[in-house]
Design an enzyme around this catalytic site. Structure first.
Site, PDB file in Angstrom:
ATOM      1  N   LYS A   1      -4.154 -21.734 -16.662  1.00 40.38           N
ATOM      2  CA  LYS A   1      -3.106 -22.523 -17.285  1.00 40.38           C
ATOM      3  C   LYS A   1      -3.695 -23.324 -18.440  1.00 40.38           C
ATOM      4  O   LYS A   1      -4.870 -23.646 -18.375  1.00 40.38           O
ATOM      5  CB  LYS A   1      -2.414 -23.441 -16.282  1.00 40.38           C
ATOM      6  CG  LYS A   1      -3.310 -24.294 -15.373  1.00 40.38           C
ATOM      7  CD  LYS A   1      -4.322 -25.278 -15.873  1.00 40.38           C
ATOM      8  CE  LYS A   1      -3.919 -26.406 -16.739  1.00 40.38           C
ATOM      9  NZ  LYS A   1      -5.080 -27.285 -17.102  1.00 40.38           N
TER      10      LYS A   1
ATOM     11  N   TYR B   1       1.098 -29.790 -15.007  1.00 41.09           N
ATOM     12  CA  TYR B   1       1.198 -30.005 -13.551  1.00 41.09           C
ATOM     13  C   TYR B   1       2.462 -30.797 -13.221  1.00 41.09           C
ATOM     14  O   TYR B   1       3.138 -30.533 -12.228  1.00 41.09           O
ATOM     15  CB  TYR B   1      -0.027 -30.755 -13.016  1.00 41.09           C
ATOM     16  CG  TYR B   1      -1.300 -29.952 -13.007  1.00 41.09           C
ATOM     17  CD1 TYR B   1      -1.583 -29.083 -11.953  1.00 41.09           C
ATOM     18  CD2 TYR B   1      -2.222 -30.056 -14.028  1.00 41.09           C
ATOM     19  CE1 TYR B   1      -2.758 -28.346 -11.926  1.00 41.09           C
ATOM     20  CE2 TYR B   1      -3.400 -29.322 -14.018  1.00 41.09           C
ATOM     21  CZ  TYR B   1      -3.658 -28.469 -12.965  1.00 41.09           C
ATOM     22  OH  TYR B   1      -4.831 -27.746 -12.950  1.00 41.09           O
TER      23      TYR B   1
HETATM   24  P1  NDP Z   1     -15.037 -25.579 -20.425  1.00 43.56           P
HETATM   25  O1  NDP Z   1     -15.123 -26.141 -21.790  1.00 43.56           O
HETATM   26  O2  NDP Z   1     -15.839 -26.204 -19.372  1.00 43.56           O
HETATM   27  O3  NDP Z   1     -15.423 -24.019 -20.464  1.00 43.56           O
HETATM   28  C1  NDP Z   1     -14.860 -23.117 -21.377  1.00 43.56           C
HETATM   29  C2  NDP Z   1     -15.818 -21.956 -21.571  1.00 43.56           C
HETATM   30  O4  NDP Z   1     -15.204 -21.042 -22.462  1.00 43.56           O
HETATM   31  C3  NDP Z   1     -17.138 -22.344 -22.242  1.00 43.56           C
HETATM   32  O5  NDP Z   1     -18.118 -22.772 -21.323  1.00 43.56           O
HETATM   33  C4  NDP Z   1     -17.530 -21.041 -22.904  1.00 43.56           C
HETATM   34  O6  NDP Z   1     -18.143 -20.203 -21.941  1.00 43.56           O
HETATM   35  C5  NDP Z   1     -16.198 -20.381 -23.233  1.00 43.56           C
HETATM   36  N1  NDP Z   1     -15.865 -20.503 -24.672  1.00 43.56           N
HETATM   37  C6  NDP Z   1     -15.729 -19.451 -25.518  1.00 43.56           C
HETATM   38  N2  NDP Z   1     -15.445 -19.867 -26.740  1.00 43.56           N
HETATM   39  C7  NDP Z   1     -15.407 -21.213 -26.694  1.00 43.56           C
HETATM   40  C8  NDP Z   1     -15.162 -22.213 -27.682  1.00 43.56           C
HETATM   41  N3  NDP Z   1     -14.880 -21.922 -28.961  1.00 43.56           N
HETATM   42  N4  NDP Z   1     -15.218 -23.512 -27.289  1.00 43.56           N
HETATM   43  C9  NDP Z   1     -15.482 -23.837 -26.025  1.00 43.56           C
HETATM   44  N5  NDP Z   1     -15.703 -22.924 -25.038  1.00 43.56           N
HETATM   45  C10 NDP Z   1     -15.680 -21.615 -25.382  1.00 43.56           C
HETATM   46  O7  NDP Z   1     -13.486 -25.554 -20.036  1.00 43.56           O
HETATM   47  P2  NDP Z   1     -12.843 -25.537 -18.582  1.00 43.56           P
HETATM   48  O8  NDP Z   1     -13.613 -24.636 -17.713  1.00 43.56           O
HETATM   49  O9  NDP Z   1     -12.619 -26.913 -18.141  1.00 43.56           O
HETATM   50  O10 NDP Z   1     -11.384 -24.916 -18.900  1.00 43.56           O
HETATM   51  C11 NDP Z   1     -11.214 -23.537 -19.180  1.00 43.56           C
HETATM   52  C12 NDP Z   1      -9.770 -23.144 -18.894  1.00 43.56           C
HETATM   53  O11 NDP Z   1      -9.504 -23.346 -17.523  1.00 43.56           O
HETATM   54  C13 NDP Z   1      -8.730 -23.961 -19.657  1.00 43.56           C
HETATM   55  O12 NDP Z   1      -7.674 -23.141 -20.032  1.00 43.56           O
HETATM   56  C14 NDP Z   1      -8.253 -24.984 -18.641  1.00 43.56           C
HETATM   57  O13 NDP Z   1      -6.925 -25.409 -18.866  1.00 43.56           O
HETATM   58  C15 NDP Z   1      -8.378 -24.194 -17.355  1.00 43.56           C
HETATM   59  N6  NDP Z   1      -8.630 -25.059 -16.207  1.00 43.56           N
HETATM   60  C16 NDP Z   1      -7.846 -24.943 -15.117  1.00 43.56           C
HETATM   61  C17 NDP Z   1      -8.025 -25.739 -14.018  1.00 43.56           C
HETATM   62  C18 NDP Z   1      -7.181 -25.585 -12.823  1.00 43.56           C
HETATM   63  O14 NDP Z   1      -7.285 -26.410 -11.918  1.00 43.56           O
HETATM   64  N7  NDP Z   1      -6.360 -24.549 -12.728  1.00 43.56           N
HETATM   65  C19 NDP Z   1      -9.060 -26.784 -14.014  1.00 43.56           C
HETATM   66  C20 NDP Z   1      -9.888 -26.794 -15.199  1.00 43.56           C
HETATM   67  C21 NDP Z   1      -9.658 -25.972 -16.255  1.00 43.56           C
HETATM   68  P3  NDP Z   1     -19.454 -19.332 -22.300  1.00 43.56           P
HETATM   69  O15 NDP Z   1     -20.507 -20.333 -22.707  1.00 43.56           O
HETATM   70  O16 NDP Z   1     -19.748 -18.647 -21.040  1.00 43.56           O
HETATM   71  O17 NDP Z   1     -19.062 -18.416 -23.423  1.00 43.56           O
END
Ligand code: NDP
Length: 367
Positions: A131, A216
């Protein structure tokens, strides 16, 4: 005192989780777990989702997609993913020729959800997408169309549809315990820190607290009432001189009107902490706080003069993360319909767009 059996909880929300149970009864292919590719190794993937595969009956992680090869290798070793299961964003489409991958789980910044879902579908894979589904309803429509064209399933990571307290609360509404639903309050938020985070960059997030946390509150208003809103009125409060909020909104609040006459008052914030859902009906209320956290939900119920805490029983299905992963796996193997298909994410994006339009215009927006 309200007694909730495990079955009561699972059949809440019009058989939402019952569909999952049914799918389980039909059984995944014996001896083979459904293989997931995790796309994006950030906080939610590393700290929350990947550690949950050990709790799954029908799901396992078989591939990782990351822009950071060293991290991908380390995580692959930790979870027993073979070297040939490590991909980056450039060679991502070659997941097509990896038969171990059944489902791609997109856990990337919001603006990347559409592209990586569509590419996964074209590579012949089912998709579980986090989401918000995407940053516009047009993107959501394209994602649904791509999965349909490929004959693949699309589910959105709305984990609260698998969370026992939320399901128990929905059941109290559905079975009439609370009387006729009249009013929902829902607030979600946390204090944002570093202004450089992607969540505060509009091109990557699509918006501020509403896209991230308000979704949410919106979901809660819809699944608690079981109705679709007919109009929305919204207001925003953002200090644009704060470096965190140069591009996205801070506080946004909105009122939804439902066909039954019930109303919902919702908000989200990036400068204050909230995690709350309450539905008040003609006989009483149910209150969840924290409501949608990763753990430790609390639920109180008041019917006339009797107020007490309700704890859904532990047991199979009590882990919302594993339940969500296994439900997607079961849908894939049995052909059952997903509890939260892409259309559910699209509905929210359409309402989110209307909330932004209302906040900008100061007008009620019909849905
Ligand atoms: P993070 O910033 O922690 O992680 C995102 C990951 O995406 C990065 O670590 C990276 O992984 C990859 N990535 C690729 N391109 C980019 C970019 N340009 N900028 C930043 N990151 C990039 O985010 P979250 O894990 O917190 O959130 C990710 C998704 O999950 C969102 O859509 C969020 O809404 C959703 N989410 C849902 C939750 C829920 O409870 N359902 C809780 C938290 C988040 P790599 O280094 O491996 O390429």
């Amino acid at each position: 005192m309200i007694e909730l059996s495990r079955r009561d909880v699972l059949i809440a929300a019009g058989g939402l989780a019952a569909a999952s149970l049914e799918a389980r009864a039909m059984g995944a292919a014996p001896g083979r777990k459904v293989g997931y590719a995790i796309v994006g190794l950030g906080y939610y993937a590393l700290e929350v989702i990947l550690p949950q595969f050990v709790n799954c009956e029908h799901s396992k992680v078989v591939a990782l997609v990351s822009g950071d090869p060293a991290k991908a290798k380390r995580v692959a070793q930790q979870y027993g993913v073979p070297d040939h299961g490590i991909y980056n964003y450039q060679n991502y489409d070659s997941i097509r020729s990896n038969p171990d991958i059944d489902v791609v789980y997109v856990i990337l910044p919001n603006s990347m959800h559409a592209e990586y879902t569509i590419r996964a579908a074209r590579a012949g894979k089912h998709v579980l997408c986090e989401k918000p589904m995407a940053i516009s309803s047009a993107e959501c429509e394209a994602m649904i169309a791509a999965c349909k064209a490929a004959g693949k399933k699309l589910m959105i990571g709305y984990r609260c549809h698998f969370e026992p307290h939320n399901l128990a609360a929905i059941k109290l509404v559905k079975d009439g315990t609370l009387g006729k639903p009249r009013y929902v309050n829902s607030e979600h938020g946390f204090v944002q820190g570093d202004p450089s985070k992607w969540r505060l960059k509009k091109a990557l997030s699509g918006g501020g607290s509403l896209m991230d946390m308000g979704i949410y509150s919106l979901q809660a208003a819809r699944y608690m009432t079981g109705e679709e809103p007919t109009s929305v009125f919204a207001r925003e409060s953002t200090d644009r001189s704060d470096p965190r909020f140069h591009e996205v909104e801070d506080i946004i609040e909105w009122t939804l009107t439902f066909p039954s006459g019930a109303m919902a008052s919702c908000m989200s914030s990036y400068s204050s902490g909230h995690n709350h859902i309450r539905l008040t009906g003609t006989r009483g209320w149910v209150d969840l706080e924290p409501a949608t956290s990763y753990r430790d939900q609390k639920m109180r119920v008041r019917i006339k003069d009797d107020e007490h805490e309700v704890t859904p029983p532990p047991g199979p299905g009590a882990n919302m993360f594993a339940a969500q992963l296994d439900h997607m796996a079961d849908c894939m193997t049995t052909g059952a319909t997903q509890i939260v298909p892409g259309e559910e994410g699209l509905r929210d994006l359409r309402i989110i767009e209307a909330i932004y339009r209302s906040a900008a215009s100061g007008q009620v927006v019909k849905l």
